[in-house]
Design an enzyme around this catalytic site. Structure first.
Site, PDB file in Angstrom:
ATOM      1  N   HIS A 140     -10.114 -22.738  -9.414  1.00 20.36           N
ATOM      2  CA  HIS A 140     -10.119 -21.271  -9.520  1.00 20.36           C
ATOM      3  C   HIS A 140     -11.445 -20.781 -10.100  1.00 20.36           C
ATOM      4  CE1 HIS A 140      -5.759 -20.503  -8.855  1.00 20.36           C
ATOM      5  NE2 HIS A 140      -5.668 -21.758  -9.251  1.00 20.36           N
ATOM      6  N   PRO A 193       3.818  11.674 -30.968  1.00 17.00           N
ATOM      7  CA  PRO A 193       4.112  10.247 -30.747  1.00 17.00           C
ATOM      8  C   PRO A 193       3.229   9.337 -31.615  1.00 17.00           C
ATOM      9  CG  PRO A 193       3.943  11.387 -28.641  1.00 17.00           C
ATOM     10  CD  PRO A 193       3.520  12.372 -29.694  1.00 17.00           C
ATOM     11  N   GLU A 250     -12.536 -17.918 -10.140  1.00 19.22           N
ATOM     12  CA  GLU A 250     -12.386 -16.561 -10.694  1.00 19.22           C
ATOM     13  C   GLU A 250     -12.171 -16.546 -12.201  1.00 19.22           C
ATOM     14  OE1 GLU A 250     -10.154 -18.141  -8.908  1.00 19.22           O
ATOM     15  OE2 GLU A 250      -8.089 -17.566  -9.375  1.00 19.22           O
ATOM     16  N   CYS A 297      -7.434 -22.120  -4.124  1.00 16.16           N
ATOM     17  CA  CYS A 297      -6.261 -22.931  -4.449  1.00 16.16           C
ATOM     18  C   CYS A 297      -5.275 -22.947  -3.282  1.00 16.16           C
ATOM     19  CB  CYS A 297      -5.654 -22.465  -5.763  1.00 16.16           C
ATOM     20  SG  CYS A 297      -4.825 -23.826  -6.608  1.00 16.16           S
ATOM     21  N   LEU A 298      -4.148 -22.247  -3.366  1.00 21.76           N
ATOM     22  CA  LEU A 298      -3.248 -22.229  -2.215  1.00 21.76           C
ATOM     23  C   LEU A 298      -3.990 -21.708  -0.982  1.00 21.76           C
ATOM     24  CD1 LEU A 298      -0.248 -22.681  -1.311  1.00 21.76           C
ATOM     25  CD2 LEU A 298       0.068 -20.242  -1.643  1.00 21.76           C
ATOM     26  N   GLY A 299      -4.924 -20.803  -1.186  1.00 19.01           N
ATOM     27  CA  GLY A 299      -5.718 -20.263  -0.075  1.00 19.01           C
ATOM     28  C   GLY A 299      -6.518 -21.367   0.616  1.00 19.01           C
TER      29      GLY A 299
HETATM   30  N1  GLN Z   1       1.033 -24.047  -5.008  1.00 20.57           N
HETATM   31  C1  GLN Z   1      -0.170 -24.784  -4.884  1.00 20.57           C
HETATM   32  C2  GLN Z   1      -0.167 -26.036  -5.735  1.00 20.57           C
HETATM   33  O1  GLN Z   1       0.588 -26.160  -6.639  1.00 20.57           O
HETATM   34  C3  GLN Z   1      -1.382 -23.921  -5.214  1.00 20.57           C
HETATM   35  C4  GLN Z   1      -1.396 -23.389  -6.619  1.00 20.57           C
HETATM   36  C5  GLN Z   1      -2.320 -22.230  -6.823  1.00 20.57           C
HETATM   37  O2  GLN Z   1      -2.695 -21.536  -5.876  1.00 20.57           O
HETATM   38  N2  GLN Z   1      -2.675 -21.952  -8.062  1.00 20.57           N
HETATM   39  O3  GLN Z   1      -0.948 -26.922  -5.486  1.00 20.57           O
END
Ligand code: GLN
Length: 537
Positions: free
Chosen positions: A509, A192, A511, A382-384
């Site tokens: 974020h 390969p 991270e 964020c969403l968390g």
């Molecule tokens: N959906 C959410 C927003 O737009 C969080 C986005 C995310 O977790 N990166 O605010």
């Protein structure tokens, strides 16, 4: 020294780890004292991966200057500590878009616009762009996809031309392939690799260096055979065997002389051997950290790559806290009031993951309620963070229908709402609040302590919705504090419950900016709190 260009291509199969090889090579050249950058060219038509489902392409990484990019840029930054920019991530879509915009402007009046030369010229311009903005000794360009893909062709043609124009001392190709082991025959197979190199040669590109990915040690005979059939020096046939951690790859590449052979081929006399001192310290500490700590990742994407940067950030912080972090994915879609205790059993802490849309959010809210009421360290990203806020509104403030406008625009208590500047936006691509923003920390908060008592921090964002400031005082009077505020817009960036051990949510974020040598302070403090929690128990 004139800027030198190293192209990394891949053959035989995808997912061989071109990103890790590119990042490792960058690390080694950086360690030799060179100014470098690493960029990724992706052959898909999306302008950026921002609109891609993480199931398709893994996590979307965000640069400090607000570009949504491929997750390989995360590796580049974690390995080298050098920030990438929007110029480091280019897709076919971006290339075509700029050519088509120019055509509409009339820049090519009278001409037929073609893949060659117009698209290939634009690819070449983009490859060279970074070095026009800053002094760079080496630009490493990783080409996404696998040799033979129809969509990679213009990129390979652009590389071929550049190599010809710049000459062998300034442009070089490293080709990464795979050497499979056939268990039934008990043999490693090089065919390969030979075929893949032939394909490259057919396009006019002769690789100078081959990196062979393999699960078994390759003997000299195999390396000689590959060298012989592929017109490559034996010394330039490098093997990259599976290792327990991606962070061992730079050391392995150094041992095999990947950087030295490249320098020699490009006419640079290698001076001192790279000093990987603190990198090696990290590896040593990592291997000594055998005590395991389990952290739940509560999210909806049942795929490692979707939370790549979070997993790596936890691992960095784990090492520096002398722990081996085992990130356990807990699918939020399956979390119920009845099973949450079992699902989170044995977890020293939980991360409530970022995301979009309503799938799995009720499970995140249940998890947040459980960890809040049981004082288990919780990190909402964020969403968390938004789910922590909704949970608090529903269960502590008593707003039973509290929600985010993203999930229910008719909710009476939209504790998370669309940002004012987002209300007029209709386009989806690249229009979120992206990149770094300032955040002022409230003194004496846990977050402030975690950041080493800094007053002002900068973190990367990717969201449309935000904490609704109309609710700030009622949240605060009931125990959830807004401890990080954007000084210009007043947006709430961090919430925390000071009465709990570690219950912090960030709209940004963190991270994206944890690196091997500089673990992120919030992850460090989170892991520390998780450890303290387990010893007490
Ligand atoms: N959906 C959410 C927003 O737009 C969080 C986005 C995310 O977790 N990166 O605010």
């Amino acid at each position: 020294m004139d800027t030198k260009y190293i192209f990394i291509t891949g053959g035989v199969a995808s997912s061989l780890g071109k990103g890790i090889i590119s990042a490792s090579l960058g690390k080694l050249l950086q360690a030799r004292g060179y100014n470098i950058t690493i960029q990724k060219f992706d052959p898909y038509i999306n302008i950026d991966p921002g609109t891609l489902n993480p199931y398709e392409h893994g996590e979307c990484y965000v640069t400090a200057d607000g570009m949504e990019t491929d997750l390989d840029l995360g590796h580049y930054e974690r390995f080298t500590g050098i920030e990438t920019t929007r110029d480091n991530s280019v897709t076919t879509g971006r290339i075509y878009l700029s050519v088509i915009e120019r055509e509409r402007r009339g820049d090519y009046l009278g001409k037929t616009i073609q893949v060659v030369p117009h698209i290939t010229d634009e690819i070449k311009r983009r490859i060279l762009l970074n070095a026009t903005k800053q002094p760079l000794d080496f630009v490493i360009t990783e080409i996404g996809g696998t040799i033979g893909d129809i969509e990679s062709q213009p990129f390979l043609e652009a590389i071929r031309q550049l190599r010809w124009e710049l000459g062998p001392q300034r442009a070089l190709n490293v080709h990464l392939t795979y050497v499979p082991f056939l268990a039934a025959a008990g043999e490693l197979k090089t065919k390969p690799t030979q075929t893949s190199v032939k394909q490259l040669q057919g396009l006019g590109i002769q690789p100078e260096v081959l990196v062979l990915r393999t699960e078994h040690e390759l003997n000299d005979h195999i390396r000689e055979k590959v060298a012989h059939f592929c017109n490559v020096d034996v010394a330039a046939v490098i093997q990259s065997q599976d290792l327990p951690s991606i962070y061992e790859v730079p050391v392995n590449m150094l041992r095999q002389g990947l950087d030295a052979v490249i320098l020699q081929k490009m006419g640079v006399k290698p001076e001192k051997t790279p000093d990987l001192g603190s990198w090696r310290d990290f590896l040593e500490r990592r291997s000594k950290a055998q005590k395991e700590i389990k952290i739940a990742l509560v999210g909806k994407y049942d795929l490692q790559d979707a939370y790549k940067s979070i997993i790596e950030s936890l691992a960095h912080a784990g090492t520096y806290n002398d722990r081996k972090v085992k990130a356990v994915f807990v699918n939020s879609e399956g979390i119920t009031r009845e099973n949450v205790e079992v699902q989170l059993q044995g977890m020293a802490g939980i991360v409530i993951c970022p995301g979009f849309g309503s799938r799995g959010i009720e499970g995140k809210i249940i998890a947040a309620e459980y960890t809040r009421s049981h004082d288990i360290p919780t990190f909402g990203i964020c969403l968390g963070m938004q789910m922590m806020v909704i949970e608090f509104a529903r269960n502590v403030l008593g707003y039973r229908d509290a929600n985010s406008a993203e999930m229910d625009n008719n909710a009476r208590h939209k504790v998370i709402d669309l940002m004012e500047e987002q209300k007029k936006i209709t386009q989806k691509g690249g229009t979120m609040r992206l990149g770094t923003y300032d955040c002022r920390l409230l003194e004496e908060s846990k977050t402030w302590t975690a950041y080493g008592k800094q007053e002002l921090i900068r973190e990367r964002h990717r969201h449309r919705y935000e904490f609704n400031n109309l609710y700030q005082s009622v949240f605060e009077s009931h125990g959830m504090k807004c401890v990080g505020i954007n000084p210009t817009t007043n947006l709430v960036e961090i919430v925390e419950i000071p009465a709990l051990k570690w219950y912090i949510g960030t709209q940004f974020h963190p991270e994206y900016s944890s690196t091997v040598l500089h673990p992120h302070p919030l992850f460090m403090s989170f892991i520390k709190a998780c450890i303290d929690g387990t010893t007490e128990a």
